[in-house]
Design a protein around this motif. Structure first.
Motif, PDB file in Angstrom:
ATOM      1  N   LEU A   1      -0.327  -3.490   2.324  1.00  0.00           N
ATOM      2  CA  LEU A   1       0.754  -2.522   2.179  1.00  0.00           C
ATOM      3  C   LEU A   1       1.974  -3.157   1.510  1.00  0.00           C
ATOM      4  O   LEU A   1       2.671  -2.501   0.724  1.00  0.00           O
ATOM      5  N   ALA A   2       2.249  -4.428   1.818  1.00  0.00           N
ATOM      6  CA  ALA A   2       3.379  -5.109   1.178  1.00  0.00           C
ATOM      7  C   ALA A   2       3.211  -5.130  -0.342  1.00  0.00           C
ATOM      8  O   ALA A   2       4.191  -5.044  -1.093  1.00  0.00           O
ATOM      9  N   ALA A   3       1.971  -5.206  -0.801  1.00  0.00           N
ATOM     10  CA  ALA A   3       1.709  -5.241  -2.240  1.00  0.00           C
ATOM     11  C   ALA A   3       2.008  -3.902  -2.917  1.00  0.00           C
ATOM     12  O   ALA A   3       2.080  -3.819  -4.147  1.00  0.00           O
ATOM     13  N   LYS A   4       2.171  -2.848  -2.124  1.00  0.00           N
ATOM     14  CA  LYS A   4       2.451  -1.522  -2.690  1.00  0.00           C
ATOM     15  C   LYS A   4       3.942  -1.282  -2.931  1.00  0.00           C
ATOM     16  O   LYS A   4       4.313  -0.293  -3.576  1.00  0.00           O
ATOM     17  N   VAL A   5       4.805  -2.139  -2.402  1.00  0.00           N
ATOM     18  CA  VAL A   5       6.238  -1.959  -2.593  1.00  0.00           C
ATOM     19  C   VAL A   5       6.568  -2.021  -4.086  1.00  0.00           C
ATOM     20  O   VAL A   5       6.132  -2.930  -4.797  1.00  0.00           O
ATOM     21  N   GLY A   6       7.310  -1.016  -4.551  1.00  0.00           N
ATOM     22  CA  GLY A   6       7.642  -0.924  -5.966  1.00  0.00           C
ATOM     23  C   GLY A   6       6.713  -0.030  -6.762  1.00  0.00           C
ATOM     24  O   GLY A   6       7.037   0.355  -7.894  1.00  0.00           O
ATOM     25  N   GLN A   7       5.566   0.321  -6.189  1.00  0.00           N
ATOM     26  CA  GLN A   7       4.619   1.193  -6.889  1.00  0.00           C
ATOM     27  C   GLN A   7       5.026   2.651  -6.756  1.00  0.00           C
ATOM     28  O   GLN A   7       5.658   3.054  -5.776  1.00  0.00           O
ATOM     29  N   ARG A   8       4.625   3.449  -7.738  1.00  0.00           N
ATOM     30  CA  ARG A   8       4.793   4.897  -7.660  1.00  0.00           C
ATOM     31  C   ARG A   8       3.437   5.523  -7.338  1.00  0.00           C
ATOM     32  O   ARG A   8       2.451   5.260  -8.038  1.00  0.00           O
ATOM     33  N   ILE A   9       3.403   6.333  -6.284  1.00  0.00           N
ATOM     34  CA  ILE A   9       2.135   6.905  -5.837  1.00  0.00           C
ATOM     35  C   ILE A   9       2.325   8.362  -5.439  1.00  0.00           C
ATOM     36  O   ILE A   9       3.433   8.790  -5.112  1.00  0.00           O
ATOM     37  N   GLU A  10       1.216   9.103  -5.460  1.00  0.00           N
ATOM     38  CA  GLU A  10       1.217  10.487  -5.001  1.00  0.00           C
ATOM     39  C   GLU A  10       1.015  10.534  -3.496  1.00  0.00           C
ATOM     40  O   GLU A  10       0.205   9.779  -2.948  1.00  0.00           O
ATOM     41  N   VAL A  11       1.743  11.443  -2.840  1.00  0.00           N
ATOM     42  CA  VAL A  11       1.553  11.645  -1.398  1.00  0.00           C
ATOM     43  C   VAL A  11       1.479  13.132  -1.113  1.00  0.00           C
ATOM     44  O   VAL A  11       1.973  13.954  -1.885  1.00  0.00           O
ATOM     45  N   ILE A  12       0.842  13.477  -0.001  1.00  0.00           N
ATOM     46  CA  ILE A  12       0.803  14.859   0.470  1.00  0.00           C
ATOM     47  C   ILE A  12       1.675  14.952   1.715  1.00  0.00           C
ATOM     48  O   ILE A  12       1.636  14.063   2.579  1.00  0.00           O
TER      49      ILE A  12
END
Length: 454
Positions: free
Chosen positions: A387-398
């Motif tokens: 999850l730490a590796a996702k910081v800074g990423q743009r992602i879709e959420v529902i």
């Protein structure tokens, strides 16, 4: 901000029902307590849909119900105890109780504890449940107002729905009695599943959660099948409906690799829920499970090569009879290599009727707990790093829930109730459940993320 723990308890497949409905004057009303997994929740929805079509109201509490149906779970002894407790509570609060579901396959077990129940039926015995309701609370329909909602009665939020594609299982795992309770694999016809999915999407469902006891084996029991692995064409067709399609309970048969291109193309969510259960070949052999943990690592590497964003979820059993420290350490080492994204874990329990009860060298309770703690510590470390590796990423959420302080959302990596969440705590006021939005991740925890709208 608020943290959520994963898994919430020792039953990571727990599904929670939500009932919201009003009652007309004089309408006979039934309450429903739905325990256990999403497959049982679908059974509850079907029962309530049939009752609603006959003019019954659906009560969200005991006091407003003329009778209560308790849909039970019988997978583990702890689940059986919870079911018996729920039956007792319903009897105490309401007094008129009909029991169905997996524990209903053992009627004497239930009536021995609760002799006052009105009726006991087994899993997916819809007609018998309806007969019991008719006997306890005769229907009194009003054809002018008792109209069945287009999508039937749902116990989940409007924007996602479980889609059950088959019943039963052909495996003979020693720790499991589901084939005894729910029978052999019985797949629904492709066209019936697809039509139900189409109606759900037409009614506003944004996410379809495909469930069964063995999703990979779907259709292999159908006499008129024209392909070796019918799950592939079903997944392709579901992927054309415009909703998120999430695959649960996928056994790692070789043809699963053919699902991965659909994930890479965005037709199906890049998410596989696969019950590996353990990694040591001797443990797997005692479980009567395929014992190919090394080849599984190769298969995982191939999946990730074909679809780098794929998310893998699994459940494991620790403390299985005969599990040695060496076998458990092999599982921890395998976890280090596999780096699964989402992990749940059970401590082994005896279940009446399971062949594993008779195995020698049962693991003491305190050692099972100690191994569970070590396993979950390892899983948490892996989750935190991923999850730490996702910081800074743009992602879709529902979006699942909007409250004053934050919106609770899920990424494509998160199934409802069992995985983590992404929280938006600024600028979320205009969001509504079911919205699919893009966020930038700005914080990560052990199991959850926080982000802002972009």
């Amino acid at each position: 901000m608020r943290a959520m723990q994963n898994p919430p308890d020792l039953r990571p497949d727990l599904a929670r029902a939500r009932i919201t409905e009003t009652r007309r004057d004089g309408q006979p009303t039934i309450g429903m307590v739905s325990l256990g997994c999403p497959k049982a929740l679908v059974d509850s929805e079907r029962i309530l849909t049939r009752l609603r079509a006959e003019g019954y109201g659906i009560s969200p509490d005991y006091a407003g119900a003329d009778a209560v149906i308790v849909n039970t779970c019988g997978f583990l002894d702890s689940a059986k105890a919870e079911s018996l407790e729920a039956i007792g509570e319903a009897l105490s609060e309401n007094g008129r109780v009909i029991v169905t579901g997996c524990l209903g396959a053992e009627p004497e077990y239930i009536t021995g504890v609760h002799p006052r129940v009105l009726a006991v039926t087994g899993p997916h015995q819809y007609e018998q449940v309806l007969d019991a309701v008719h006997g306890a609370v005769p229907p009194s329909p009003d054809p002018f107002v008792d109209l069945l909602p287009a999508g039937g009665v749902k116990l989940t939020p409007r924007h996602y729905s479980y889609l059950k594609i088959s019943e039963g299982c052909n495996h003979a795992c020693k720790f499991c009695i589901i084939p005894d309770m729910r029978g052999k694999l019985a797949s629904r016809p492709h066209r019936a599943v697809l039509r139900e999915a189409e109606k759900l999407v037409e009614a506003g469902v944004k996410e379809l959660l495909v469930i069964s006891q063995d999703t990979s084996a779907y259709g292999t029991d159908l006499k008129d099948r024209t392909e070796k692995a019918p799950i592939l064409s079903l997944a392709r067709d579901l992927g054309e409906l415009g909703a998120w399609v999430r695959m649960h309970y996928v056994y790692p048969y070789p043809h699963v690799r053919e699902l991965i291109p659909l994930m890479a193309e965005g037709k199906v969510l890049p998410y596989l829920d696969i019950p590996f259960q353990h990694a040591h070949p001797d443990t797997l052999k005692r479980m009567a499970r395929p014992a190919a943990a090394a080849r599984t690592l190769d298969e995982i590497a191939a999946w990730r090569a074909a679809c780098p964003e794929i998310v893998l979820r699994s459940t494991f059993i620790v403390g299985y009879p005969g599990e040695t420290e060496e076998e458990f350490q092999t599982l921890l080492d395998w976890m280090d290599e596999a780096r699964l994204d989402r992990v749940g874990c059970f401590q082994y329990e005896n279940v009446d009727g399971a062949r594993s009860n008779a195995l020698p060298d049962h693991v003491p309770a305190e050692l099972k707990q100690e191994r569970w703690d070590r396993f979950m510590e390892k899983a948490q470390q892996i989750s935190e790093a991923k999850l730490a590796a996702k910081v800074g990423q743009r992602i879709e959420v529902i979006v699942d829930l909007v409250e004053d302080d934050a919106a609770t959302c899920r990424t494509k990596a998160d199934a409802p109730e069992i995985d983590g969440n992404l929280f938006i705590d600024e600028g979320h006021e205009k969001l509504t459940p079911g919205d699919i939005v893009t966020v930038e991740v700005d914080e990560a925890g052990e199991y959850d993320l926080w982000g802002r709208l972009v």
